[in-house]
Write an enzyme that holds these catalytic residues in place. Structure first.
Site, short mmCIF file in Angstrom:
data_model
loop_
_atom_site.label_atom_id
_atom_site.label_comp_id
_atom_site.label_asym_id
_atom_site.label_seq_id
_atom_site.Cartn_x
_atom_site.Cartn_y
_atom_site.Cartn_z
CG ASN A 149 -1.84 1.15 1.31
OD1 ASN A 149 -1.43 2.28 1.06
ND2 ASN A 149 -3.08 0.91 1.63
CG HIS B 235 1.02 6.05 4.85
ND1 HIS B 235 0.11 6.99 5.29
CD2 HIS B 235 0.56 4.86 5.29
CE1 HIS B 235 -0.84 6.39 5.99
NE2 HIS B 235 -0.59 5.10 5.99
CG HIS C 101 -8.35 4.12 0.90
ND1 HIS C 101 -8.52 3.98 2.26
CD2 HIS C 101 -9.57 4.45 0.41
CE1 HIS C 101 -9.78 4.21 2.57
NE2 HIS C 101 -10.44 4.51 1.47
NE ARG D 37 -8.36 7.25 4.30
CZ ARG D 37 -9.19 6.89 5.28
NH1 ARG D 37 -10.29 7.59 5.51
NH2 ARG D 37 -8.90 5.88 6.05
NE ARG E 68 -7.54 11.08 5.53
CZ ARG E 68 -8.00 10.45 6.62
NH1 ARG E 68 -7.20 9.65 7.30
NH2 ARG E 68 -9.22 10.64 7.04
CD GLU F 252 -7.16 0.02 1.17
OE1 GLU F 252 -7.68 0.84 1.94
OE2 GLU F 252 -6.08 -0.54 1.40
CB THR G 33 -9.32 1.38 7.27
OG1 THR G 33 -8.89 2.11 6.12
CG2 THR G 33 -10.66 0.76 7.01
CD GLU H 189 -6.94 -6.56 3.03
OE1 GLU H 189 -7.25 -6.22 1.87
OE2 GLU H 189 -6.12 -5.93 3.73
CG HIS I 257 -5.31 -1.96 9.37
ND1 HIS I 257 -4.92 -1.39 10.56
CD2 HIS I 257 -5.76 -0.95 8.60
CE1 HIS I 257 -5.17 -0.11 10.52
NE2 HIS I 257 -5.67 0.20 9.34
N1 PXP Z 1 -5.60 -3.41 3.87
C1 PXP Z 1 -6.59 -2.48 3.88
C2 PXP Z 1 -7.92 -2.86 3.35
C3 PXP Z 1 -6.35 -1.19 4.38
O1 PXP Z 1 -7.34 -0.28 4.41
C4 PXP Z 1 -5.05 -0.84 4.82
C5 PXP Z 1 -4.77 0.55 5.30
O2 PXP Z 1 -4.94 1.45 4.29
C6 PXP Z 1 -4.05 -1.83 4.75
C7 PXP Z 1 -4.36 -3.12 4.30
C8 PXP Z 1 -2.65 -1.55 5.17
O3 PXP Z 1 -2.61 -1.23 6.52
P1 PXP Z 1 -1.22 -0.70 7.13
O4 PXP Z 1 -0.94 0.63 6.51
O5 PXP Z 1 -1.50 -0.62 8.59
O6 PXP Z 1 -0.17 -1.71 6.78
#
Ligand code: PXP
Length: 237
Positions: free
Chosen positions: A6, A9, A42, A44, A48, A69, A100, A150, A191
């Site tokens: 992901n 960030h 994602h 949003r 953001r 996402e 999330t 997931e 997550h």
């Molecule tokens: N999976 C989903 C569906 C998420 O919403 C997120 C966070 O955006 C992640 C995985 C990744 O989470 P993390 O950034 O905590 O690794």
């Protein structure tokens, strides 16, 4: 076990200055070079981090699998339907949350969610539902027509890092993986997973893919995206 990276960030840092760097698309390319299996982003409602333009460029450049996402907000669903990522993961979204916070409540929002699953599946997009590892949520997920779930691993991750009894949370994920697979669902997880806590989740038979963002991007600040992704791949494989 596959790894989805992901890259939100990277865009979070860029948006701190509303400028052009660092570039999340470059992070996606570096992640793919390091051997990841998919790119997760994602879009949003408040934009953001990832922007519409990022999504457009990711759609053009991602060579592995683009997993977008998507909240069930009609504007975002419409963008997903027009963009046609390889996969859409339906997630809950609250405006004020930092991330999330939990899984989608498929039981409570069944009709709306089923409708969105149908819309996106009709466009040829694989649909995954981001849910808590819970029997009722699994049952309802299967009935929406989605083929993938997931599991939100946040409770396990929090317990692990707080030095609490995380084995109970791990057992829940193990048992719910078996239940979901018996219902014919593909199981992924993510997550809060980090270099420290990922091994136990990666060891669960039946989970096919982990989606990880914050920890990889944090490490990448010091080692670069390529090295950070490689190191995570080594840990989970
Ligand atoms: N999976 C989903 C569906 C998420 O919403 C997120 C966070 O955006 C992640 C995985 C990744 O989470 P993390 O950034 O905590 O690794």
């Amino acid at each position: 076990m596959k790894l989805g990276v992901n890259i939100d960030h990277i865009a979070t840092v860029r948006q701190a200055r509303r400028t052009f760097e660092p570039d999340p698309v470059q992070a996606a390319t570096e992640s793919e070079k390091a051997g990841c299996d998919s790119i997760v982003c994602h879009l949003r409602k408040d934009r953001r981090h990832i922007s519409d333009k990022d999504l457009e460029l990711l759609k053009k450049t991602v060579r592995t699998k683009l997993n977008m996402e998507v909240s069930i907000d009609p504007e975002i669903v419409d963008i997903a339907a027009r963009t046609v990522p390889d996969q859409a993961t339906l997630v809950p979204e609250k405006r004020m949350e930092l991330t999330t916070e939990g899984g989608l409540d498929v039981c409570a929002g069944f009709d709306k969610i089923k409708h969105v699953v149908g819309t996106l599946t009709g466009k040829g997009i694989e649909v995954s539902l981001f849910i808590d590892p819970d029997p009722d949520q699994i049952e309802a997920s299967g009935e929406t027509g989605a083929k993938i779930v997931e599991f939100h691993t946040g409770r396990y991750a929090e317990a692990f890092h707080a030095g609490e009894q995380y084995e109970k949370e791990l057992d829940v994920i193990v048992n719910m993986t078996e239940l979901a697979r018996n219902k014919g669902l593909v199981v992924c997880a993510g997550h809060g997973l980090t270099y420290a806590n990922v091994a136990l989740i990666a060891g669960i038979k039946g989970i096919e893919e982990l989606n990880i963002g914050h920890s990889i991007i944090s490490r990448a600040l010091f080692s670069g995206v390529y090295e950070a992704v490689k190191e995570m791949l080594e840990l989970i494989k």
